[in-house]
Design a protein around this motif. Structure first.
Motif, short mmCIF file in Angstrom:
data_model
loop_
_atom_site.label_atom_id
_atom_site.label_comp_id
_atom_site.label_asym_id
_atom_site.label_seq_id
_atom_site.Cartn_x
_atom_site.Cartn_y
_atom_site.Cartn_z
N HIS A 331 0.82 -1.22 0.00
CA HIS A 331 0.00 0.00 0.00
C HIS A 331 0.85 1.27 0.00
O HIS A 331 0.32 2.38 0.06
CB HIS A 331 -0.98 0.00 1.17
N TYR A 425 -2.93 -4.11 8.26
CA TYR A 425 -3.91 -4.28 7.17
C TYR A 425 -4.39 -5.72 7.05
O TYR A 425 -5.38 -5.99 6.36
CB TYR A 425 -3.36 -3.76 5.84
N LEU A 426 -3.71 -6.66 7.72
CA LEU A 426 -4.16 -8.06 7.71
C LEU A 426 -5.04 -8.41 8.91
O LEU A 426 -5.41 -9.57 9.08
CB LEU A 426 -2.94 -8.99 7.66
N LYS A 430 -10.46 -5.86 9.13
CA LYS A 430 -10.37 -5.20 7.83
C LYS A 430 -10.67 -6.13 6.67
O LYS A 430 -10.47 -5.77 5.51
CB LYS A 430 -8.99 -4.57 7.68
N ARG A 433 -12.83 -4.94 3.75
CA ARG A 433 -12.23 -3.96 2.84
C ARG A 433 -11.31 -4.64 1.83
O ARG A 433 -10.87 -4.01 0.87
CB ARG A 433 -11.40 -2.95 3.61
N LEU A 434 -10.98 -5.90 2.07
CA LEU A 434 -9.93 -6.59 1.33
C LEU A 434 -10.34 -6.89 -0.11
O LEU A 434 -11.31 -7.60 -0.34
CB LEU A 434 -9.59 -7.91 2.05
N ASN A 530 -6.38 1.56 2.02
CA ASN A 530 -5.07 1.21 2.59
C ASN A 530 -4.94 -0.27 2.93
O ASN A 530 -4.02 -0.68 3.65
CB ASN A 530 -4.75 2.04 3.83
N VAL A 531 -5.84 -1.10 2.43
CA VAL A 531 -5.77 -2.55 2.62
C VAL A 531 -5.46 -3.20 1.28
O VAL A 531 -6.25 -3.11 0.35
CB VAL A 531 -7.10 -3.11 3.19
#
Length: 541
Positions: A331, A425-426, A430, A433-434, A530-531
């Protein structure tokens, strides 16, 4: 040197009044022991990681298969060694197998070619002029060694992939020159002798990045040049880093080329280099001769290298760090991980392991660019390594500050484990959003300056304006530098469009030239809020 343009520039120093947020991340133990200490790492386009240390550490903890032994009368530790000093780690199955290196790979360098083959160059002793090749997607393949393929002994050198698909090999201990693979001839590089500190060096493993004009940005010690390797001419001399503090081995900092955007600008694409950490002058000799371990540097220096009047901007990190690794995440943020808080690189010369990774947010306002991440309990000091996997995790291994494998009665035992650090982000929160890329499929081949349709799914609510597509070249990592690493943010041809049932498509344009994206394999990601998605492999030629 008559062609050199010396730029007289002012130095911009940012306010040290930075605020440091605390973030998340998660650590996972992948393997308690892979049998060797991960001094060098490279992710290949089959999702396997090639890892190796050196042959003269003595016996590793991983036997070679079928009773095989390496016989080398030149080896300084064991002339007959029935243990492995390299492994192939499968990141998809979390398994590994031993590989065989015949000559010493200690403190060597490497690069992947256009077809994905790993080319590893040099080392120590009988390995110093050897080129070794490892082919991905080849079942039970092993290293293939080519003696005398280097014109100079290469120990602590740097490799970089070039636009024509060759590799350049720069510097190394007492090697003030460069050459190419496949080999042609040897070329002197006086910049390397000019940046060499007596008794210390401080110019090994120089930081090298391909400029969009086809030249090379080379940083060693505390100085940098723009170098035309085709004509053996320095075309630009940059200002010395403020304070003149060394950032190269053994005063080891780390460096990245920040994400490249607006690629349609071609040779006018903005390029910024970020260099973090290192050790102050005198650190190496004080640690070596007096047992005094000076605090590492706590600053980063950032510069737009294609500005007309480039200046170094100085920022303060949350903590001092020497021998850290800097990895670009999909990202566009930068992960600082591993290292020590005092001392330098070298046997037994580091203290105060830095256990907390830090995220650097390049687009944030000055003074708010660092976020401290969750700490590990495992020191990763001299001879540790880290690389990004296609699923967004960072694999971390190694740490051996000793002349041999040493597990008892020492401050920092040799470390054989592998860990994964998962950035925030993992985090499961979230998951909605992935993005999940549905086209192209992994292994897709692309060409320069062409439109590329990317299709993907997202389960939750979607912010169309936050979506971007990135390409990342997986680097060769050793001694705190990730060689040939670069992240490209692809330009949209058309806006992102929903196509129904949580599916979307976007059309982007591929990099316009090999100066922007040297040929070879890259990981393609879709980033949403941002993911990043799990990457897919693309080959650009």
């Amino acid at each position: 040197m008559s062609h050199t343009l010396l730029l007289l520039c002012t130095i911009l120093v940012l306010s040290p009044r930075s605020t440091f947020a605390t973030g998340g991340g998660r650590w996972q133990l992948l393997q308690k022991s892979i049998g060797i200490s991960a001094m060098h790492m490279q992710l290949l386009n089959d999702d396997r990681v090639i890892i190796f240390d050196r042959t003269d550490f003595g016996e590793s903890r991983l036997p070679l298969p079928n009773g095989h032994c390496r016989r080398d009368s030149n080896d300084e530790a064991l002339q007959v060694d029935c243990t492995a000093h390299s492994v192939q780690y499968d990141s998809l199955s979390n398994t590994f197998r031993p590989l065989t290196v015949l000559t010493d790979t200690w403190c060597s360098s490497g690069v992947t070619l256009t077809n994905g083959t790993l080319i590893q160059t040099g080392g120590f002793n009988d390995g110093e002029r050897v080129v070794r090749a490892f082919q991905p997607s080849c079942g039970g393949c092993d290293w293939v060694e080519h003696p005398n393929e280097l014109l100079e002994r290469r120990w602590y050198a740097t490799n970089h992939i070039l636009p024509d698909g060759r590799s350049i090999i720069i510097g190394g201990r007492r090697a003030f020159n460069y050459e190419f693979y496949p080999k042609t001839k040897l070329y002197n590089l006086p910049f390397l002798s000019q940046t060499h500190d007596h008794q210390v060096e401080n110019n090994l493993y120089p930081f090298v990045f391909l400029h969009v004009d086809g030249n090379l940005f080379i940083f060693a010690n505390n100085k940098a040049i723009l170098f035309d390797y085709t004509r053996n001419v320095v075309v630009r001399t940059y200002p010395t880093i403020p304070g003149g503090e060394p950032r190269s081995y053994p005063s080891t900092g780390s460096a990245v080329l920040l994400p490249m955007k607006n690629l349609e600008l071609g040779s006018n694409v903005e390029m910024e280099v970020l260099i973090c950490g290192g050790a102050p002058p005198g650190s190496y000799l004080k640690a070596l001769n007096m047992g005094q371990f000076l605090p590492a540097l706590n600053t980063c220096a950032r510069m737009k290298i294609n500005d007309q009047k480039p200046t170094w901007a100085i920022e303060t990190m949350p903590m001092p760090r020497c021998m850290g690794d800097m990895l670009i995440l999909p990202h566009g943020e930068v992960l600082l991980i591993n290292g020590v808080g005092s001392g330098t690189a070298g046997w037994e010369l580091g203290r105060d392991p830095v256990l907390s990774p830090v995220l650097y947010h390049p687009n944030n306002a000055q003074g708010s660019r660092f976020t401290v991440q969750k700490s590990t309990q495992t020191p990763r000091m001299y001879h540790s390594s880290a690389i990004l996997l296609r699923d967004g995790r960072v694999i971390v291994g190694g740490s051996n500050p000793h002349r041999t494998y040493n597990f008892t009665n020492v401050l920092y035992p040799t470390e054989l484990s592998l860990q994964a650090f998962s950035p925030s982000y993992l985090h499961p929160s979230k998951a909605e959003r992935l993005p999940n890329i549905t086209f192209p499929l992994s292994g897709y081949k692309i060409h320069y300056g062409k439109n590329l349709k990317v299709k993907f799914k997202i389960k939750g609510l979607v912010d169309l304006d936050s979506i971007k597509v990135t390409m990342l070249r997986p680097p060769f990592n050793t001694h705190s530098f990730s060689m040939s690493q670069r992240l490209l943010v692809l330009t949209n041809v058309n806006p992102v469009k929903p196509t129904g049932s949580g599916q979307f498509k976007v059309e982007v344009i591929t990099p316009g030239s090999a100066n922007i994206a040297p040929p070879g394999y890259y990981m393609l990601f879709v980033v949403h809020q941002n993911v990043p998605s799990k990457g897919i492999w693309l080959q650009i030629t």
